[in-house]
Scaffold this motif. Structure first.
Motif, mmCIF file in Angstrom:
data_model
loop_
_atom_site.group_PDB
_atom_site.id
_atom_site.type_symbol
_atom_site.label_atom_id
_atom_site.label_comp_id
_atom_site.label_asym_id
_atom_site.label_seq_id
_atom_site.Cartn_x
_atom_site.Cartn_y
_atom_site.Cartn_z
ATOM 1 N N LYS A 77 0.876 -1.182 0.000
ATOM 2 C CA LYS A 77 0.000 0.000 0.000
ATOM 3 C C LYS A 77 0.906 1.222 0.000
ATOM 4 N N ALA A 78 0.505 2.266 -0.721
ATOM 5 C CA ALA A 78 1.341 3.476 -0.778
ATOM 6 C C ALA A 78 0.500 4.694 -1.123
ATOM 7 N N PRO A 79 0.986 5.895 -0.744
ATOM 8 C CA PRO A 79 0.317 7.127 -1.180
ATOM 9 C C PRO A 79 0.414 7.271 -2.702
ATOM 10 N N VAL A 80 -0.576 7.954 -3.268
ATOM 11 C CA VAL A 80 -0.628 8.183 -4.726
ATOM 12 C C VAL A 80 -0.450 9.678 -4.988
ATOM 13 N N GLN A 81 0.423 10.006 -5.929
ATOM 14 C CA GLN A 81 0.629 11.403 -6.331
ATOM 15 C C GLN A 81 0.068 11.603 -7.740
ATOM 16 N N ILE A 82 -0.516 12.785 -7.980
ATOM 17 C CA ILE A 82 -0.877 13.144 -9.366
ATOM 18 C C ILE A 82 0.370 13.794 -9.969
ATOM 19 N N HIS A 96 4.778 4.409 -5.594
ATOM 20 C CA HIS A 96 6.024 3.639 -5.549
ATOM 21 C C HIS A 96 6.035 2.725 -4.325
ATOM 22 N N PHE A 97 6.679 1.570 -4.471
ATOM 23 C CA PHE A 97 6.762 0.585 -3.393
ATOM 24 C C PHE A 97 8.229 0.213 -3.164
ATOM 25 N N LEU A 98 8.631 0.140 -1.906
ATOM 26 C CA LEU A 98 10.032 -0.137 -1.565
ATOM 27 C C LEU A 98 10.321 -1.637 -1.708
ATOM 28 N N THR A 185 10.477 -11.508 -8.067
ATOM 29 C CA THR A 185 10.047 -10.352 -8.874
ATOM 30 C C THR A 185 9.086 -9.531 -8.027
ATOM 31 N N LYS A 186 9.518 -8.329 -7.636
ATOM 32 C CA LYS A 186 8.722 -7.505 -6.719
ATOM 33 C C LYS A 186 8.160 -6.276 -7.431
ATOM 34 N N LEU A 187 6.953 -5.900 -7.034
ATOM 35 C CA LEU A 187 6.315 -4.711 -7.626
ATOM 36 C C LEU A 187 6.996 -3.451 -7.098
ATOM 37 N N ALA A 188 7.402 -2.561 -8.012
ATOM 38 C CA ALA A 188 8.134 -1.344 -7.631
ATOM 39 C C ALA A 188 7.320 -0.063 -7.839
ATOM 40 N N LYS A 189 6.460 -0.075 -8.864
ATOM 41 C CA LYS A 189 5.747 1.168 -9.207
ATOM 42 C C LYS A 189 4.481 0.848 -9.988
ATOM 43 N N VAL A 190 3.454 1.676 -9.797
ATOM 44 C CA VAL A 190 2.252 1.572 -10.633
ATOM 45 C C VAL A 190 1.841 2.972 -11.080
ATOM 46 N N ILE A 191 1.472 3.076 -12.353
ATOM 47 C CA ILE A 191 0.966 4.340 -12.911
ATOM 48 C C ILE A 191 -0.441 4.093 -13.436
ATOM 49 N N LEU A 192 -1.386 4.869 -12.932
ATOM 50 C CA LEU A 192 -2.778 4.808 -13.393
ATOM 51 C C LEU A 192 -3.022 6.029 -14.267
ATOM 52 N N THR A 193 -3.589 5.824 -15.452
ATOM 53 C CA THR A 193 -3.853 6.943 -16.373
ATOM 54 C C THR A 193 -5.336 6.988 -16.719
ATOM 55 N N MET A 194 -5.920 8.170 -16.523
ATOM 56 C CA MET A 194 -7.365 8.338 -16.737
ATOM 57 C C MET A 194 -7.616 9.605 -17.559
ATOM 58 N N PRO A 195 -8.459 9.555 -18.591
ATOM 59 C CA PRO A 195 -8.780 10.787 -19.331
ATOM 60 C C PRO A 195 -9.392 11.829 -18.389
ATOM 61 N N ARG A 196 -9.053 13.091 -18.624
ATOM 62 C CA ARG A 196 -9.530 14.150 -17.720
ATOM 63 C C ARG A 196 -11.052 14.173 -17.618
ATOM 64 N N GLU A 197 -11.749 13.948 -18.759
ATOM 65 C CA GLU A 197 -13.221 14.056 -18.673
ATOM 66 C C GLU A 197 -13.788 12.965 -17.760
ATOM 67 N N ALA A 198 -13.125 11.805 -17.712
ATOM 68 C CA ALA A 198 -13.570 10.730 -16.813
ATOM 69 C C ALA A 198 -13.282 11.109 -15.360
ATOM 70 N N TRP A 199 -12.112 11.702 -15.128
ATOM 71 C CA TRP A 199 -11.734 12.135 -13.770
ATOM 72 C C TRP A 199 -12.690 13.212 -13.259
ATOM 73 N N MET A 200 -13.050 14.178 -14.131
ATOM 74 C CA MET A 200 -13.971 15.243 -13.720
ATOM 75 C C MET A 200 -15.379 14.681 -13.492
ATOM 76 N N GLU A 201 -15.755 13.685 -14.289
ATOM 77 C CA GLU A 201 -17.069 13.042 -14.096
ATOM 78 C C GLU A 201 -17.108 12.302 -12.760
#
Length: 235
Positions: A77-82, A96-98, A185-201
């Motif tokens: 679990k980790a904080p998410v930054q825009i 990011h994950f350590l 094999t360890k998870l290091a990072k995840v990037i979520l990408t969302m179109p702005r109109e979906a985020w505003m909705e």
């Protein structure tokens, strides 16, 4: 007989009319102030430029029954930054994950029965249905390994934001980065990408939920006031 006529003397009638006009004006001003206050609060909840955004994500290994595995290296679990620019067409969330953490890490296992699942949410470290942004569509961990054979240390998935209109046709993309540590094999990072109109909705939906909560609270208060009035009448 003229003293007992139904019409009031002109000065009194004018004074009453003026008072009524002042009262109406004061009521209008009060209503306007309330409306302005509500608009201000609504803007805060909407947070159009994400100035108050505070996000988190959690990713975990599930078995083929959808149950959380209880072995070491089963969740992170980790904080998410825009990280995208304000107003950009695509809103990009990054976590990011350590991988050097000896206990709390997520291992991508090359075993048939394991799936990768995850959730993104906002408004603090505790997840709930009310603050969830989206969920990762579960991916077979073996498929993650297969993908990373094509592009080293990388694989992709999709996330579902259920509150969007036609949400099943508007999945967000998730890209993952791994690191190899001590034959794991360890998870290091995840990037979520969302179109702005979906985020505003999604954020508009949050405003509606907030409004609905206020309406329910107002209705409960009205009912309580009504009860008190009735009890006072009985006494």
């Amino acid at each position: 007989s003229s003293h007992f006529g139904s019409s009031l003397p002109l000065p009194i009638a004018t004074a009453r009319h003026t008072l009524a006009a002042h009262q109406a004006e004061a009521a209008n001003m009060a209503d306007t102030k309330v409306a302005e206050k509500e608009k201000k609060a609504e803007k805060k909840v909407m947070d159009e430029n994400d100035e108050a955004f505070c996000g988190y994500c959690s990713l975990q290994m599930l078995d083929s029954d959808g149950l959380a595995s209880r072995v070491k290296g089963y969740n992170v679990k980790a904080p998410v930054q825009i990280v995208s620019l304000p107003g950009a067409e695509l809103v990009v969330f990054e976590a990011h994950f350590l991988t050097t953490n000896p206990l709390f890490f997520l291992e991508i296992r090359n075993e048939e029965q394991f799936y990768l699942f995850g959730q993104w949410w906002m408004d603090g470290p505790k997840h709930s249905e009310a603050n969830q942004i989206c969920q990762l569509v579960p991916i077979k961990m073996q498929d993650c390994i297969k993908q990373s054979e094509q592009i080293p240390h990388a694989f992709a998935g999709e996330a579902h934001c259920q509150v969007l209109r036609n949400s099943t046709t508007r999945l967000a993309s998730a890209s993952f980065t791994t690191e190899d540590k001590k034959f794991k094999t360890k998870l290091a990072k995840v990037i979520l990408t969302m179109p702005r109109e979906a985020w505003m909705e999604y954020k508009s939906y949050r405003v509606r939920v907030w409004k609905a909560g206020k309406n329910w609270a107002g209705q409960d208060k009205d009912e309580d006031d009504e009860k008190e009035k009735n009890e006072d009448k009985k006494e």
